[in-house]
Design a protein around this motif. Structure first.
Motif, short mmCIF file in Angstrom:
data_model
loop_
_atom_site.label_atom_id
_atom_site.label_comp_id
_atom_site.label_asym_id
_atom_site.label_seq_id
_atom_site.Cartn_x
_atom_site.Cartn_y
_atom_site.Cartn_z
N MET A 101 -9.53 75.67 -12.77
CA MET A 101 -9.60 76.86 -13.62
C MET A 101 -8.28 77.11 -14.34
SD MET A 101 -11.36 79.49 -10.88
CE MET A 101 -11.54 80.78 -12.12
N GLN A 102 -8.38 77.79 -15.46
CA GLN A 102 -7.20 78.32 -16.13
C GLN A 102 -7.53 79.74 -16.57
OE1 GLN A 102 -5.53 77.35 -20.29
NE2 GLN A 102 -4.14 76.21 -18.95
N VAL A 103 -6.71 80.67 -16.16
CA VAL A 103 -6.94 82.07 -16.49
C VAL A 103 -5.67 82.66 -17.10
CG1 VAL A 103 -8.61 82.30 -14.62
CG2 VAL A 103 -6.23 82.93 -14.21
N ARG A 104 -5.85 83.78 -17.80
CA ARG A 104 -4.71 84.49 -18.39
C ARG A 104 -4.85 85.97 -18.07
NH1 ARG A 104 -2.96 83.21 -24.20
NH2 ARG A 104 -0.97 83.64 -23.20
N VAL A 105 -3.75 86.54 -17.61
CA VAL A 105 -3.73 87.97 -17.28
C VAL A 105 -2.48 88.59 -17.90
CG1 VAL A 105 -5.01 87.74 -15.12
CG2 VAL A 105 -2.53 87.49 -15.10
N PRO A 106 -2.50 89.91 -18.11
CA PRO A 106 -1.27 90.57 -18.57
C PRO A 106 -0.11 90.23 -17.63
CG PRO A 106 -3.12 92.09 -18.69
CD PRO A 106 -3.62 90.86 -17.99
N THR A 107 1.04 89.93 -18.19
CA THR A 107 2.18 89.49 -17.40
C THR A 107 2.53 90.50 -16.30
OG1 THR A 107 3.05 88.29 -19.31
CG2 THR A 107 4.58 88.73 -17.53
N ALA A 108 2.35 91.77 -16.57
CA ALA A 108 2.65 92.79 -15.58
C ALA A 108 1.71 92.71 -14.38
CB ALA A 108 2.55 94.18 -16.22
N LYS A 109 0.56 92.05 -14.53
CA LYS A 109 -0.42 91.94 -13.45
C LYS A 109 -0.39 90.58 -12.76
CE LYS A 109 -2.32 95.99 -14.38
NZ LYS A 109 -2.33 97.10 -13.41
N LEU A 110 0.57 89.73 -13.12
CA LEU A 110 0.62 88.38 -12.56
C LEU A 110 0.75 88.41 -11.04
CD1 LEU A 110 0.79 85.33 -12.80
CD2 LEU A 110 3.24 85.56 -13.28
N GLY A 111 1.68 89.21 -10.53
CA GLY A 111 1.88 89.28 -9.08
C GLY A 111 0.65 89.79 -8.36
N GLU A 112 -0.04 90.75 -8.95
CA GLU A 112 -1.24 91.30 -8.32
C GLU A 112 -2.34 90.26 -8.24
OE1 GLU A 112 -4.29 95.12 -8.90
OE2 GLU A 112 -2.44 94.97 -10.10
N LEU A 113 -2.51 89.47 -9.31
CA LEU A 113 -3.55 88.44 -9.28
C LEU A 113 -3.22 87.36 -8.26
CD1 LEU A 113 -6.11 87.18 -10.41
CD2 LEU A 113 -4.72 86.02 -12.13
N LEU A 114 -1.95 86.95 -8.18
CA LEU A 114 -1.57 85.93 -7.20
C LEU A 114 -1.81 86.43 -5.78
CD1 LEU A 114 1.72 84.54 -8.78
CD2 LEU A 114 -0.52 83.46 -8.73
N THR A 115 -1.62 87.72 -5.55
CA THR A 115 -1.90 88.29 -4.24
C THR A 115 -3.37 88.21 -3.91
OG1 THR A 115 -0.02 89.82 -4.45
CG2 THR A 115 -1.70 90.36 -2.82
N LEU A 116 -4.23 88.52 -4.90
CA LEU A 116 -5.67 88.45 -4.69
C LEU A 116 -6.14 87.01 -4.45
CD1 LEU A 116 -6.80 90.99 -7.45
CD2 LEU A 116 -6.86 91.35 -4.98
N ILE A 117 -5.57 86.08 -5.20
CA ILE A 117 -5.92 84.67 -5.02
C ILE A 117 -5.52 84.20 -3.62
CG2 ILE A 117 -5.43 82.31 -5.80
CD1 ILE A 117 -5.15 83.42 -8.63
N ASN A 118 -4.37 84.66 -3.16
CA ASN A 118 -3.86 84.24 -1.86
C ASN A 118 -4.80 84.62 -0.71
OD1 ASN A 118 -1.54 83.10 -0.32
ND2 ASN A 118 -1.48 85.17 0.55
N THR A 119 -5.56 85.70 -0.88
CA THR A 119 -6.48 86.14 0.18
C THR A 119 -7.68 85.20 0.34
OG1 THR A 119 -7.71 87.57 -1.34
CG2 THR A 119 -5.81 88.54 -0.21
N LYS A 120 -7.92 84.32 -0.61
CA LYS A 120 -9.08 83.42 -0.57
C LYS A 120 -8.78 82.07 0.05
CE LYS A 120 -11.73 86.37 -2.62
NZ LYS A 120 -12.85 86.98 -1.85
#
Length: 303
Positions: free
Chosen positions: A126-145
């Protein structure tokens, strides 16, 4: 002079990422930051967030991340990640979910039924794009999987100096256009003006790319399942069906008789079609026999 202008502009486009809006919405982090981890050293959620959202005064960064991990269910993890990306105001640019079939076998369970057994592993790139300010939050959510984290990297490219240089190039191109407008109109002026406008268009295009990359971070994600899955699919016993209809003596004998009759007809039609050849051949044979001299048999008289 026009050649110098063109070289400087192309250098700005290729090497420095060109001018970006002064009010870019991207957050900042350390220059060329790279974070790698595996399942043996799991980074806490707050550490992931701080590594991806760290701010440095008077600096602007284009951030990217790469995650490679194993999950329990690739399909479920894919749906969850895509939903998280959407909730954070981002979007998916690429998702290639597929199953690699390791083996497949067919087992007959009755004269009519059979079972197709497939062994496979599922993965997704996959390749996704998120607002830079939300990068850490998305990585945290991915880490839970994750079940096992093979690797994760967070990179920040410092484009501050490139942006400043691009601002200067923008001013130069604008000044060049003003100077050209004061020249007397001729072929050279038209050509130089056209080249200057082309430089300006390239710069504006690069400006939009840099602004977009500052505003949205790109994350490449590779996920797979650690174990082989098995799928059991009920199918028809095709081997038994094939044997059932493979040979029918009465039907095949009837067809052979009919085909033989048609073959005789085709031979008769073929002979009729070549009747001139047969007629000429018969005439030639007739004349040859007629012209052959008649030899009277000799008799030997013995005294």
């Amino acid at each position: 002079m026009k050649t110098t202008y063109l070289k400087l502009s192309l250098s700005a486009v290729i090497l420095l990422g060109i001018y970006s809006c002064k009010k870019g919405e991207a957050t900042a982090s350390e220059y060329e930051l790279s974070v790698n981890a595996d399942s043996a050293s799991v980074v806490a959620s707050d550490s992931i967030s701080s590594a991806a959202t760290m701010n440095v005064k008077d600096k602007q960064f284009i951030k990217t991340a790469d995650v490679n991990m194993e999950v329990k269910d690739v399909y479920e993890a894919t749906i969850s990640i895509e939903k998280s990306v959407q909730d954070l105001g981002g979007f998916v640019t690429h998702s290639n979910l597929h199953s690699n079939v390791i083996s497949e076998d067919i087992y007959n369970t009755s004269s009519e039924d059979a079972m197709l057994v497939k062994k496979y592993q599922t993965e997704n790139t996959m390749q996704v794009r998120v607002p830079t300010a939300k990068l850490g939050e998305l990585l945290t959510l991915i880490n839970t999987k994750k079940l096992f984290l093979n690797s994760r990297s967070i990179n920040a490219e410092d484009v501050t100096s490139g942006i400043k240089y691009a601002e200067l190039e923008g001013k130069r191109i604008k000044k060049t256009g003003e100077d050209l407008s004061q020249l007397k109109t001729n072929k050279d002026k038209v050509k130089m003006s056209d080249e200057n406008r082309s430089e300006e268009n390239l710069q504006q295009l690069a400006n939009m790319d840099v602004t977009d990359n500052l505003k949205y971070s790109t994350i490449d994600i590779y996920i797979k399942e650690p174990k082989v899955r098995i799928a059991e699919i009920a199918i028809t016993n095709t081997k038994n069906i094939d044997n059932k209809y493979k040979f029918n003596f009465i039907h095949d004998a009837k067809n052979a008789f009919v085909e033989g009759f048609y073959l005789i007809q085709k031979i008769a039609v073929g002979l009729i079609a070549i009747w001139p050849v047969l007629l000429i051949t018969a005439v030639i044979i007739y004349f040859i026999r007629k012209r052959k001299p008649f030899q009277k048999p000799t008799q030997n008289i013995s005294e």
